[in-house]
Design a protein around this motif. Structure first.
Motif, PDB file in Angstrom:
ATOM      1  N   GLY A   1      -6.363   2.991  -4.846  1.00  0.00           N
ATOM      2  CA  GLY A   1      -5.706   4.292  -4.816  1.00  0.00           C
ATOM      3  C   GLY A   1      -6.258   5.241  -5.846  1.00  0.00           C
TER       4      GLY A   1
ATOM      5  N   LYS B   1      -0.006  -6.585   0.649  1.00  0.00           N
ATOM      6  CA  LYS B   1      -0.028  -5.762  -0.556  1.00  0.00           C
ATOM      7  C   LYS B   1       0.287  -4.307  -0.188  1.00  0.00           C
ATOM      8  N   VAL B   2       1.299  -3.734  -0.817  1.00  0.00           N
ATOM      9  CA  VAL B   2       1.732  -2.369  -0.520  1.00  0.00           C
ATOM     10  C   VAL B   2       1.691  -1.537  -1.791  1.00  0.00           C
ATOM     11  N   PHE B   3       1.252  -0.275  -1.649  1.00  0.00           N
ATOM     12  CA  PHE B   3       1.153   0.609  -2.811  1.00  0.00           C
ATOM     13  C   PHE B   3       1.439   2.035  -2.364  1.00  0.00           C
ATOM     14  N   ASP B   4       2.286   2.736  -3.104  1.00  0.00           N
ATOM     15  CA  ASP B   4       2.604   4.122  -2.770  1.00  0.00           C
ATOM     16  C   ASP B   4       1.459   5.049  -3.174  1.00  0.00           C
ATOM     17  N   VAL B   5       1.011   5.860  -2.231  1.00  0.00           N
ATOM     18  CA  VAL B   5      -0.107   6.775  -2.472  1.00  0.00           C
ATOM     19  C   VAL B   5       0.301   8.176  -2.034  1.00  0.00           C
TER      20      VAL B   5
ATOM     21  N   THR C   1      -8.536  -6.619   0.569  1.00  0.00           N
ATOM     22  CA  THR C   1      -7.178  -6.779   0.053  1.00  0.00           C
ATOM     23  C   THR C   1      -6.427  -7.837   0.851  1.00  0.00           C
TER      24      THR C   1
ATOM     25  N   VAL D   1      -4.990  -2.995  -4.719  1.00  0.00           N
ATOM     26  CA  VAL D   1      -4.505  -1.778  -4.077  1.00  0.00           C
ATOM     27  C   VAL D   1      -4.323  -0.621  -5.064  1.00  0.00           C
ATOM     28  N   GLY D   2      -3.799  -0.909  -6.252  1.00  0.00           N
ATOM     29  CA  GLY D   2      -3.617   0.155  -7.231  1.00  0.00           C
ATOM     30  C   GLY D   2      -4.929   0.774  -7.649  1.00  0.00           C
TER      31      GLY D   2
END
Length: 302
Positions: A202, A224-228, A220, A198-199
């Motif tokens: 992004g 899985k969580v990612f701040d964008v 993915t 995920v990183g």
């Protein structure tokens, strides 16, 4: 016949078992499996993350990256006993031999390139020069191979430093990177993301040159969580006229294109993608991820 099966949704339920021969209603051509390629999708199904059995059945037969030999075929159909075929295409290709097991993953990249080029030619003067591939697994390396066949300046980013992946990229004629910092000024015209991290995804979405194309091929895993910064991505994609799209399964035309790409490739280079071959009796070893693995194959041959 013997097959590796799993109870969908149930982790660690895989087993090697005897199952009935396919009925004639499945088709007039009978093919015996020679080899299966193992990919991340197989491991996720084995972990119980997704998958479903055919209607009326409890277990799912694994093996979408398959290579087989024709045992019986009706006269005049274009196939004969001994022909090597892959998956749905039933396309004889003895020139590839055991490397035919790479055809299914290659078909995904054939579709990726087909869509990339169709999108790119929306601009009359589109002339891409640089390709960045993230991930040097089988999909990433095949993406790089097809980029080289298009005379692009190919760069591959992977977290492994040294080893067989770096050597494969360099021997292909590409540039290998293990540090993302070295790519800050690259601004590729085409970016193929082949990790599903995920990183990294992004970062890829705003990393191309203007009018760039990002193709997502990695899947993915759930959760899985990612701040964008969506606002930044929106400004970049809109003002630079960028395109982001995903690709997975391919049709017959993409299988045929993939076969042509593999036939044109150096066979010694392709053979190095298969880093481990496991006999059917030890099939469970092929599902373990080991350091240095690129493509693992289960060998059904006696």
């Amino acid at each position: 016949m013997r097959a590796i099966t799993v109870s969908p949704g149930v982790a660690r339920s895989a087993r090697l078992e005897d199952i009935p021969d396919p009925p004639e209603s499945d088709g007039p051509v009978l093919v015996r499996t020679l080899a299966l390629g193992v990919c991340g999708t197989d491991r996720e199904i084995l972990d119980g993350r997704y998958g479903s059995a055919p209607p009326g059945q409890q277990r799912l037969v694994l093996g979408h990256e398959s290579l087989g030999a024709v045992e019986a075929a009706p006269a005049g159909c274009g196939l004969a006993p001994g022909d090597l075929v892959v998956g749905i295409v039933r396309r004889p290709d003895p020139a590839l031999g055991i490397l035919g097991v790479l055809l299914e993953p290659a078909s995904i990249l054939a579709k990726a390139w087909d869509h990339t080029e169709r999108i790119g030619h929306r601009a009359r003067a589109w002339q891409p020069k640089t390709l960045l591939v993230t991930g040097a697994g089988p999909i990433g390396l095949l993406a790089a191979l097809m980029g080289m066949q298009r005379d692009l300046d190919v760069h591959v980013l992977d977290h492994n430093k040294g080893g067989p992946k770096e050597a494969l990229v360099r021997d292909l004629g590409g540039t290998y990177h293990s540090d993302p910092a070295g790519l800050e000024r690259l601004a590729p015209d085409i970016l193929m993301e082949c990790t599903g991290a995920v990183g990294l995804i992004g970062a890829c979405l705003s990393a191309t040159a203007a009018a760039g194309i990002v193709c997502l091929t990695g899947v993915t895993e759930p959760g899985k969580v990612f701040d964008v910064d969506i606002g930044h991505l929106n400004r970049t994609i809109v003002l630079d006229n960028d395109v982001v799209f995903g690709t997975v399964n391919a049709n017959r035309r993409h299988y045929e294109t993939a076969a042509s790409a593999l036939v044109r490739a150096d066979k010694h280079w392709l053979a190095r993608l298969i880093t481990r071959t496991v006999p059917l009796e030890r099939w469970d070893e092929a599902l373990e991820h080991r350091k240095g693995d690129i493509k693992v194959v289960i060998d059904f041959r006696p």
